[in-house]
Design a protein around this motif. Sequence first.
Motif, mmCIF file in Angstrom:
data_model
loop_
_atom_site.group_PDB
_atom_site.id
_atom_site.type_symbol
_atom_site.label_atom_id
_atom_site.label_comp_id
_atom_site.label_asym_id
_atom_site.label_seq_id
_atom_site.Cartn_x
_atom_site.Cartn_y
_atom_site.Cartn_z
ATOM 1 N N ILE A 73 23.627 -7.858 37.991
ATOM 2 C CA ILE A 73 23.974 -7.322 36.676
ATOM 3 C C ILE A 73 24.118 -5.813 36.845
ATOM 4 O O ILE A 73 23.123 -5.093 36.973
ATOM 5 C CB ILE A 73 22.888 -7.642 35.636
ATOM 6 C CG1 ILE A 73 22.607 -9.142 35.600
ATOM 7 C CG2 ILE A 73 23.295 -7.144 34.255
ATOM 8 C CD1 ILE A 73 21.409 -9.515 34.744
ATOM 9 N N GLU A 85 34.316 -7.809 32.289
ATOM 10 C CA GLU A 85 34.686 -8.026 30.896
ATOM 11 C C GLU A 85 36.081 -7.466 30.631
ATOM 12 O O GLU A 85 36.861 -8.041 29.883
ATOM 13 C CB GLU A 85 33.669 -7.367 29.961
ATOM 14 C CG GLU A 85 33.975 -7.617 28.493
ATOM 15 C CD GLU A 85 33.013 -6.935 27.546
ATOM 16 O OE1 GLU A 85 33.061 -7.259 26.340
ATOM 17 O OE2 GLU A 85 32.218 -6.082 27.983
ATOM 18 N N LEU A 93 28.322 -8.777 37.934
ATOM 19 C CA LEU A 93 28.719 -8.915 36.531
ATOM 20 C C LEU A 93 28.823 -7.519 35.931
ATOM 21 O O LEU A 93 27.866 -6.748 35.964
ATOM 22 C CB LEU A 93 27.682 -9.750 35.775
ATOM 23 C CG LEU A 93 27.902 -9.937 34.270
ATOM 24 C CD1 LEU A 93 29.186 -10.708 34.002
ATOM 25 C CD2 LEU A 93 26.706 -10.657 33.649
ATOM 26 N N SER A 153 30.203 -5.151 32.569
ATOM 27 C CA SER A 153 30.658 -5.065 31.191
ATOM 28 C C SER A 153 31.808 -4.064 31.090
ATOM 29 O O SER A 153 32.091 -3.322 32.031
ATOM 30 C CB SER A 153 29.496 -4.623 30.296
ATOM 31 O OG SER A 153 29.905 -4.502 28.955
ATOM 32 N N PRO A 200 25.608 -4.905 31.178
ATOM 33 C CA PRO A 200 25.982 -6.279 30.826
ATOM 34 C C PRO A 200 24.815 -7.030 30.190
ATOM 35 O O PRO A 200 23.654 -6.822 30.546
ATOM 36 C CB PRO A 200 26.346 -6.900 32.179
ATOM 37 C CG PRO A 200 26.712 -5.749 33.041
ATOM 38 C CD PRO A 200 25.807 -4.635 32.606
ATOM 39 N N GLY A 231 28.108 -11.262 28.681
ATOM 40 C CA GLY A 231 27.416 -11.534 29.932
ATOM 41 C C GLY A 231 26.121 -12.299 29.749
ATOM 42 O O GLY A 231 25.644 -12.962 30.681
#
Length: 238
Positions: free
Chosen positions: A13, A41, A86, A88, A93, A99
């Motif tokens: 993350i 994203e 991951l 954002s 996130p 997420g």
Amino acid sequence: MEKINKSTGTLYICGTPIGNLEDITLRTIRILGEVHLIASEDTRSTGKILEKFNIKTPQISYHRHSNTRKKEKLLEELKNGKNIALVSEAGMPGISDPGEELIALCIEEHIKIIAIPGCSSVTTAVALSGLSTRRFVFEGFLPREGKGRRRRLRLLKDESRTIVLYLSPHRVCKELKDILSIWGDRQVFWGRELTKKFEECWRGNLSNLLSHLENRKIKGEITFVIEGFFSEESVIDK
């Protein structure tokens, strides 16, 4: 202790800048370059980061409109030993962000998750606000529809902690008028486009903020901080 499947890859993350690319951490740059895939994203926003730091890792879009098949594909990649970052559109996130669904699925599947801390407009705004930072609550976006928005505001009316909200530039004056009507005239902080070139910070009474915004066309991301009900810890003189 939580059971982790050691044969899977890791979901990282990764917190990214909320505006100024210089705010990215060295660890995030390294992880983005080392993983097999980046779930973004907004691939355009992430692409600017990758270009600036010469990172060649491929991206796959993952946003609030992503279907079940996209989530299953990411889980399959992780189960096959691939490491995924991951990311954002901006910030951390999973915080008022799609997420959170992928993170929850990974927890269910016992996939290892590592957080790489980064910027947050919430903590940035609270730090800038001058209001009490000892206890605060984040409420994200208010409901779009007026009736639902006013219902939420009535539920929060007696909240004594400092409150942080995201406001929509498309309905910001309606939202602020509802807040003033239900919560009364309190001390507030308005942070627009935080860390960006045209950052705007405003502090004072809510009624004065509304006057300040009258007849203005508002653009950009807005983080709004308001003192809690009967807060005695505010450092702003009343």
